[in-house]
Design an enzyme around this catalytic site. Structure first.
Site, short mmCIF file in Angstrom:
data_model
loop_
_atom_site.label_atom_id
_atom_site.label_comp_id
_atom_site.label_asym_id
_atom_site.label_seq_id
_atom_site.Cartn_x
_atom_site.Cartn_y
_atom_site.Cartn_z
N HIS A 125 0.77 -1.36 0.14
CA HIS A 125 -0.18 0.33 0.07
C HIS A 125 0.91 1.23 -0.24
CE1 HIS A 125 -3.28 2.81 2.35
NE2 HIS A 125 -4.01 1.88 0.91
N TYR A 179 -8.45 14.29 -4.27
CA TYR A 179 -8.13 13.44 -2.51
C TYR A 179 -7.15 14.60 -2.49
CZ TYR A 179 -10.41 9.19 -3.26
OH TYR A 179 -11.15 8.21 -3.08
N ARG A 238 -11.18 11.62 9.43
CA ARG A 238 -12.11 11.74 7.91
C ARG A 238 -13.78 10.85 8.43
NH1 ARG A 238 -10.37 10.32 3.68
NH2 ARG A 238 -12.16 7.74 3.59
#
Length: 729
Positions: free
Chosen positions: A450, A483, A579
């Site tokens: 990731h 984003y 978030r």
């Protein structure tokens, strides 16, 4: 020598954190992960009611809430249902069984769907006033009716396949996210009752715009219903009902998978035939037809929802794209950093001069693409190494890597096949890259890669210099416009050496024994965070200022949360911007009274991950230990993924990340929601001087991107805290 995957499991066993010495977590210590996610999607849905937003932007948030809910059902709820079917009774961190969580999730989903329908009804009226009509069963004028009939006959009718539902015809397979219509008919010749099903082909447009003004949009299901007479000549239509199906879409990785590419190609096909997890039907759906669907779809622990309107909210995104700029946010064009322009666009020269951070989407993702394009065309570049988690459908990053390989450079791409819902796209890119001569690596079977890292080795003088990019977000040009993420560029040799060790770990399973700058998960990110938290605890216990700031997308790991609870109990001031999902319960006396949690939801999706530790002085300060990361505060990120935690040392970059990005998020009052000890969220009080974090970055340049312009141009407004509270001075 260990087999590669045996070695991976050995590393995992060694680095898996030990259980905390404290007593097992009591129910009151944590919020439930699934219910916290539902609370997050309610905050997203609330933006569809935000009267400060243009109406098409409000419709966009409604569409996003629909997409979010689909994924939640297909992955998280499907996982709970599977646990219930298998008799697994392991408790969640808040003490609920899978069955209890499943029932609570069903209640929350049903409430969300009802809220979506109510909000859509209100938005439909506002859109109507603005000249955009979503046509349901309302009457068309003759011109519209004639056009719709022609469109149906020419574009829809040829793609449809009516299927009788009787013993002679097997019940058709309904794809994941598939929509269908059941018709109850009477054959005119003999009065026989017949049931027919039409499955809506996924290739058909979700909505069709009728010509003329005002703009009128009709769903494909409505077109089919209006043209049903052509589908069933010789029959009388007695009734009809529209339905939609969602299936379990998670892919489980088998440890003994011999060929990962072949396994994923097969697994993607299996996913399309996963168990049904949701059947959504119209509110007035015929009870006998519903019973038929329930029986044929084998709804074992699946949910059935009756909706009064549109069944798939995500399809509204087509209408959002209507060319009506006055009904949308004012367009924003990202800045290209002056630092790079000062070097005539030469990314390597700019990075060589000083570390640089790019704040997306306020600063252009083109810098990242240009970095790779220049590497591809530069004769002095000898090697490029790149991780790819999500690259998108039209990827300039992929094109740059292919160009570099075709130019004879050594190019290595780590393509993550386990990126959920992007597996098929990543298989495609892997094939394209391999054909161009790129060395494609798929990483570990057990762990996802990731981390977002690029590494370019360039010949300079008598030696070589390594340039690195570390990101908090994906190499995806579309999401980079939506984003908020950070791209950190450096030519510091220490980072270069660590990046080399990281790629050797992924490509050759060579565990790095030590790193100079980076912490790498699953080996060292948890340990590094604990070390920093424990240092703040020690400072607090010695009577010195101690504080922690963090910005994450999710915080669910119970051990990390317990560490933050310990810090709060020791007197450390903790401010978190989370978030999405947050399982930490803030403001509980004796447990977390020093912890405050907020969520920022707005025009852009907050995605960057930041940690800041006061280091003996109240935050923000020049001595603070600051990190950016690809990892969230989740067990999967810390223990089951390859991630990086990147220290920020350069003073200007340090100031930008801490005194600009992190502080602005904490100061925001217009897009913030405050988490209470009971798990509820409420909008922040905007106060006498409202502050909007996104507006601030849209109107003010970043620090590290300005270069020499900082000394001669317009000063960037300085943000500061009023001590004793999270409000701007």
């Amino acid at each position: 020598m260990d087999e590669p995957q045996t070695a991976a499991r050995r590393i995992a066993a060694v680095t898996r954190p030990r259980a905390e010495s404290a007593a097992p977590p009591a129910t009151y210590r944590f919020f439930n992960r699934e219910l916290s996610w539902l609370a997050f999607n309610r905050r997203v849905l609330a933006e569809a009611q935000n009267e400060h937003y243009p109406v098409l932007e409000r419709l966009r948030f409604l569409s996003i809430s629909g997409s979010n809910l689909d994924e939640f059902m297909m992955v998280r709820v499907a996982g709970l249902a599977a646990q219930v079917r298998q008799g697994i009774d392991e408790l969640s961190i808040d003490g609920l069984t899978p069955a209890q969580q499943l029932q609570a999730a069903y209640r929350g989903v049903e409430e969300l769907v009802r809220a979506q329908q109510t909000i859509l009804a209100g938005l439909t009226e506002q859109l109507d006033s603005a000249g955009i009509r979503i046509i349901g069963n309302r009457k068309l004028d003759k011109a519209q009716s004639d056009w719709a009939a022609r469109y149906f006959e020419e574009h829809v009718f040829p793609a449809l396949t009516p299927q009788a539902i009787d013993p002679a015809h097997p019940f058709p397979f309904i794809n994941n996210q598939g929509t269908g219509i059941l018709f109850t008919l009477t054959r005119l010749a003999d009065g026989e009752a017949v049931t027919e099903m039409i499955l809506v082909p996924p290739a058909l447009p979700r909505f069709v715009r009728l010509p003329g003004e005002p703009s009128c949009w009709m769903s494909v299901e409505e077109l089919i219903l209006r043209g049903a007479g052509k589908l069933f000549p010789g029959f009388r239509i007695q009734g009809h009902g529209t339905f939609r199906v969602l299936r379990d879409s998670d892919i489980e990785i088998e440890e003994d998978a011999e060929d990962l590419v072949r396994y994923f190609r097969t697994a993607i096909q299996r996913r399309r035939r996963g168990r049904v997890i949701l059947l959504q039907v119209q509110e007035n759906f015929d009870p006998e037809a519903e019973a038929l669907l329930r029986d044929k779809l084998r709804l074992d622990h699946a949910m059935v929802i009756k909706a009064g309107g549109l069944l798939a909210m995500n399809g509204l995104s087509v209408i959002v794209d209507t060319d009506r700029p006055e009904l949308k946010f004012e367009p924003y064009i990202p800045r290209y950093p002056e630092r790079v322009r000062e070097h005539d666009g030469d990314c390597f020269a700019a990075i060589r001069t000083k570390d640089l951070v790019i704040h997306h989407p306020f600063e252009s993702f083109d810098v990242v693409v240009d970095f790779l394009r220049q590497a591809a065309s530069d004769p002095d570049v000898v090697a490029i190494k790149q991780t790819l988690y999500r690259a998108g459908k039209q990827s300039a990053v992929i094109a740059a890597l292919i160009a570099a390989a075709e130019a004879g450079k050594s190019v290595t791409a780590v393509v993550e096949l386990k990126a959920r819902f992007d597996e098929e796209q990543n298989l495609h890119w892997a094939s394209q890259l391999e054909r161009a001569g790129v060395q494609v690596i798929y990483g570990f079977v057990d762990w996802k890669t990731h981390a977002k890292v690029s590494m370019v080795v360039r010949r300079e003088g008598d030696g070589y210099r390594t340039y690195c990019h570390f990101g908090t977000g994906n190499y995806h040009p579309v999401t980079a416009r939506i984003y908020t993420d950070l791209s950190f560029f450096t030519a510091d040799p220490k980072f270069g050496r660590d990046a080399g060790l990281l790629f050797n770990f992924i490509t050759g399973y060579i565990e790095p024994k030590a790193t100079e700058m980076l912490a790498i998960a699953p080996i060292g990110v948890r340990r590094k965070l604990y070390e920093c938290i424990d240092r703040e605890i020690a400072l607090a216990q010695s009577g010195k200022p101690a504080s922690i700031w963090a910005k994450l997308n999710a915080l669910t790991d119970s051990q990390l949360i317990n560490r933050l609870y310990a810090a709060s109990s020791a007197g450390v001031e903790i401010n978190l911007v989370v978030r999405g999902i947050c399982c930490l319960r803030p403001g509980v006396p004796g447990l977390s009274e020093k912890i405050r949690v907020k969520s920022v939801i707005g025009r852009f999706l907050e995605h960057s991950r930041i940690w800041a530790f006061g280091n003996g002085t109240p935050l923000p300060n020049r001595r603070a230990r600051v990190f950016i990361s690809s990892a969230d505060g989740m067990s999967r990120n810390l223990d089951r993924r390859v991630e990086v935690l990147v220290p920020i040392k350069n003073p200007t970059v340090h100031d930008q990340v801490l005194d600009q990005v992190m502080l602005a998020n904490l100061l925001d009052t217009e897009q913030s929601w405050i988490l209470e000890p009971d798990g509820t969220y409420h909008r922040a009080d905007p106060g006498p001087k409202p502050f909007n974090v996104h507006r601030y970055f849209m109107t003010n340049p970043s620090l590290s991107g300005r270069g020499a312009a900082l000394t001669k141009g317009r000063k960037v407004p300085k943000l500061a805290l009023r001590r004793g509270g999270m409000s701007p001075q």
